[in-house]
Write a protein that holds these residues in place. Sequence first.
Motif, PDB file in Angstrom:
ATOM      1  N   LEU A 289      29.191  40.056  45.993  1.00 10.90           N
ATOM      2  CA  LEU A 289      29.766  39.584  47.252  1.00 10.90           C
ATOM      3  C   LEU A 289      29.068  40.218  48.451  1.00 10.90           C
ATOM      4  CD1 LEU A 289      33.493  39.611  46.159  1.00 10.90           C
ATOM      5  CD2 LEU A 289      32.260  37.616  47.040  1.00 10.90           C
ATOM      6  N   SER A 290      28.666  41.469  48.306  1.00  8.92           N
ATOM      7  CA  SER A 290      27.943  42.137  49.386  1.00  8.92           C
ATOM      8  C   SER A 290      26.620  41.434  49.667  1.00  8.92           C
ATOM      9  CB  SER A 290      27.697  43.603  49.020  1.00  8.92           C
ATOM     10  OG  SER A 290      26.975  44.258  50.040  1.00  8.92           O
ATOM     11  N   ARG A 291      25.920  41.057  48.609  1.00  7.45           N
ATOM     12  CA  ARG A 291      24.645  40.357  48.789  1.00  7.45           C
ATOM     13  C   ARG A 291      24.856  38.962  49.373  1.00  7.45           C
ATOM     14  NH1 ARG A 291      23.533  43.189  43.860  1.00  7.45           N
ATOM     15  NH2 ARG A 291      24.190  41.415  42.572  1.00  7.45           N
ATOM     16  N   LEU A 292      25.967  38.334  49.027  1.00 13.48           N
ATOM     17  CA  LEU A 292      26.232  36.986  49.518  1.00 13.48           C
ATOM     18  C   LEU A 292      26.674  36.963  50.976  1.00 13.48           C
ATOM     19  CD1 LEU A 292      28.186  35.579  46.429  1.00 13.48           C
ATOM     20  CD2 LEU A 292      26.012  34.683  47.299  1.00 13.48           C
ATOM     21  N   THR A 293      27.334  38.027  51.425  1.00 10.82           N
ATOM     22  CA  THR A 293      27.974  38.011  52.745  1.00 10.82           C
ATOM     23  C   THR A 293      27.446  39.046  53.721  1.00 10.82           C
ATOM     24  OG1 THR A 293      29.697  39.543  52.010  1.00 10.82           O
ATOM     25  CG2 THR A 293      30.116  37.185  51.696  1.00 10.82           C
ATOM     26  N   ASP A 294      26.612  39.973  53.249  1.00  8.99           N
ATOM     27  CA  ASP A 294      26.139  41.104  54.068  1.00  8.99           C
ATOM     28  C   ASP A 294      27.296  42.024  54.486  1.00  8.99           C
ATOM     29  OD1 ASP A 294      23.433  40.396  53.979  1.00  8.99           O
ATOM     30  OD2 ASP A 294      23.668  39.010  55.668  1.00  8.99           O
ATOM     31  N   VAL A 295      28.411  41.922  53.804  1.00 11.62           N
ATOM     32  CA  VAL A 295      29.532  42.830  54.010  1.00 11.62           C
ATOM     33  C   VAL A 295      29.423  43.921  52.949  1.00 11.62           C
ATOM     34  CG1 VAL A 295      32.049  43.079  53.940  1.00 11.62           C
ATOM     35  CG2 VAL A 295      31.009  41.024  54.944  1.00 11.62           C
ATOM     36  N   PRO A 296      29.517  45.200  53.334  1.00 13.02           N
ATOM     37  CA  PRO A 296      29.367  46.278  52.351  1.00 13.02           C
ATOM     38  C   PRO A 296      30.285  46.121  51.144  1.00 13.02           C
ATOM     39  CG  PRO A 296      29.415  47.172  54.572  1.00 13.02           C
ATOM     40  CD  PRO A 296      29.754  45.712  54.697  1.00 13.02           C
ATOM     41  N   ALA A 297      29.755  46.467  49.979  1.00 10.42           N
ATOM     42  CA  ALA A 297      30.524  46.339  48.742  1.00 10.42           C
ATOM     43  C   ALA A 297      31.821  47.140  48.795  1.00 10.42           C
ATOM     44  CB  ALA A 297      29.672  46.776  47.552  1.00 10.42           C
ATOM     45  N   VAL A 298      31.799  48.276  49.499  1.00 10.48           N
ATOM     46  CA  VAL A 298      32.998  49.106  49.556  1.00 10.48           C
ATOM     47  C   VAL A 298      34.140  48.375  50.268  1.00 10.48           C
ATOM     48  CG1 VAL A 298      32.333  50.240  51.731  1.00 10.48           C
ATOM     49  CG2 VAL A 298      33.847  51.415  50.111  1.00 10.48           C
ATOM     50  N   LEU A 299      33.807  47.498  51.208  1.00  8.51           N
ATOM     51  CA  LEU A 299      34.851  46.723  51.887  1.00  8.51           C
ATOM     52  C   LEU A 299      35.417  45.656  50.959  1.00  8.51           C
ATOM     53  CD1 LEU A 299      33.472  46.320  55.536  1.00  8.51           C
ATOM     54  CD2 LEU A 299      35.105  47.981  54.620  1.00  8.51           C
ATOM     55  N   TRP A 300      34.560  45.064  50.146  1.00  4.16           N
ATOM     56  CA  TRP A 300      35.055  44.109  49.156  1.00  4.16           C
ATOM     57  C   TRP A 300      35.930  44.817  48.128  1.00  4.16           C
ATOM     58  CZ3 TRP A 300      35.472  39.206  49.812  1.00  4.16           C
ATOM     59  CH2 TRP A 300      34.565  38.527  50.632  1.00  4.16           C
ATOM     60  N   LEU A 301      35.545  46.021  47.770  1.00  3.17           N
ATOM     61  CA  LEU A 301      36.374  46.797  46.857  1.00  3.17           C
ATOM     62  C   LEU A 301      37.729  47.088  47.488  1.00  3.17           C
ATOM     63  CD1 LEU A 301      36.439  48.194  44.115  1.00  3.17           C
ATOM     64  CD2 LEU A 301      35.439  50.212  45.196  1.00  3.17           C
ATOM     65  N   GLY A 302      37.721  47.400  48.777  1.00  5.34           N
ATOM     66  CA  GLY A 302      38.980  47.596  49.494  1.00  5.34           C
ATOM     67  C   GLY A 302      39.818  46.326  49.509  1.00  5.34           C
ATOM     68  N   PHE A 303      39.162  45.183  49.607  1.00  2.00           N
ATOM     69  CA  PHE A 303      39.875  43.899  49.562  1.00  2.00           C
ATOM     70  C   PHE A 303      40.550  43.716  48.207  1.00  2.00           C
ATOM     71  CE2 PHE A 303      39.525  39.346  48.319  1.00  2.00           C
ATOM     72  CZ  PHE A 303      40.472  38.826  49.193  1.00  2.00           C
ATOM     73  N   PHE A 304      39.840  44.043  47.124  1.00  2.00           N
ATOM     74  CA  PHE A 304      40.443  43.944  45.790  1.00  2.00           C
ATOM     75  C   PHE A 304      41.673  44.848  45.687  1.00  2.00           C
ATOM     76  CE2 PHE A 304      35.926  43.110  43.981  1.00  2.00           C
ATOM     77  CZ  PHE A 304      35.967  41.800  44.438  1.00  2.00           C
ATOM     78  N   HIS A 305      41.538  46.076  46.211  1.00  2.00           N
ATOM     79  CA  HIS A 305      42.678  47.003  46.195  1.00  2.00           C
ATOM     80  C   HIS A 305      43.859  46.428  46.983  1.00  2.00           C
ATOM     81  CE1 HIS A 305      40.999  50.371  44.081  1.00  2.00           C
ATOM     82  NE2 HIS A 305      40.037  50.587  44.953  1.00  2.00           N
ATOM     83  N   ALA A 306      43.575  45.878  48.154  1.00  2.00           N
ATOM     84  CA  ALA A 306      44.644  45.363  49.013  1.00  2.00           C
ATOM     85  C   ALA A 306      45.391  44.224  48.337  1.00  2.00           C
ATOM     86  CB  ALA A 306      44.067  44.907  50.351  1.00  2.00           C
TER      87      ALA A 306
END
Length: 237
Positions: free
Chosen positions: A204-221
Amino acid sequence: MDSTELGDLWDRVFGTQPAPEQWLVVVTATVALIAVVPNVLWRLSRNAITIAHEGGHGLIALVSGRRLEGIRLHSDTSGLTVSRGRPTGVGMILTAAAGYTAPPLLGLGGAWLLTDGRITLLLWVSTALLAVMLVMIRNLYGALTVIFTGTAFLLVSWLASPAVQSLFGYTVVWFLLLGGVRPAFELQSKRRRGGAPDSDADQLSRLTDVPAVLWLGFFHAVSICSLIGGGRWMLGR
């Protein structure tokens, strides 16, 4: 099957069933927690979470217009879903994001059905989803896992008393909610040690240029909010 039998079947599936007493709801939550927390049990029970995870990838791939090639489930509780289509874009992003969010969101949807008294409907919908997923499984272990799980749902929904169906349904939903929380923490731990370089968060980070750690935070949320919301519904608070 005549009209009377069809009517009885309709009432059985779409009718409402009484919820268990609150102390029994707490017992089902405890049973689910025991299946999630100890590593020795989690290594077995996590297969069910993997089914939901890969099923989420597959379902959203189809809904977003991608072509689903197949799903594999492995004995180490990992899985792989292969779809064809544009390598970028909204469809690919939604497909990649669906894995870790599918188990807790399915649990949240299940909690909503339970609080509405639709216990048998929950079991039948689950059986139908597993049957559809079986068509897309591309390895023997995955097929056996889905068949075993689907058979359990089918037998309980068809043969068990309303009280047993209720306890089974509540345990399954608690398991999805609680078991949906742990994988994101496991992924976080792997990434901290330099592992899982091609995880869903990294894709997702490669697809969106959003850091992977933020996507991980999204999964947690998603998982934690689903647990809180679904838990409050089932506990009647």
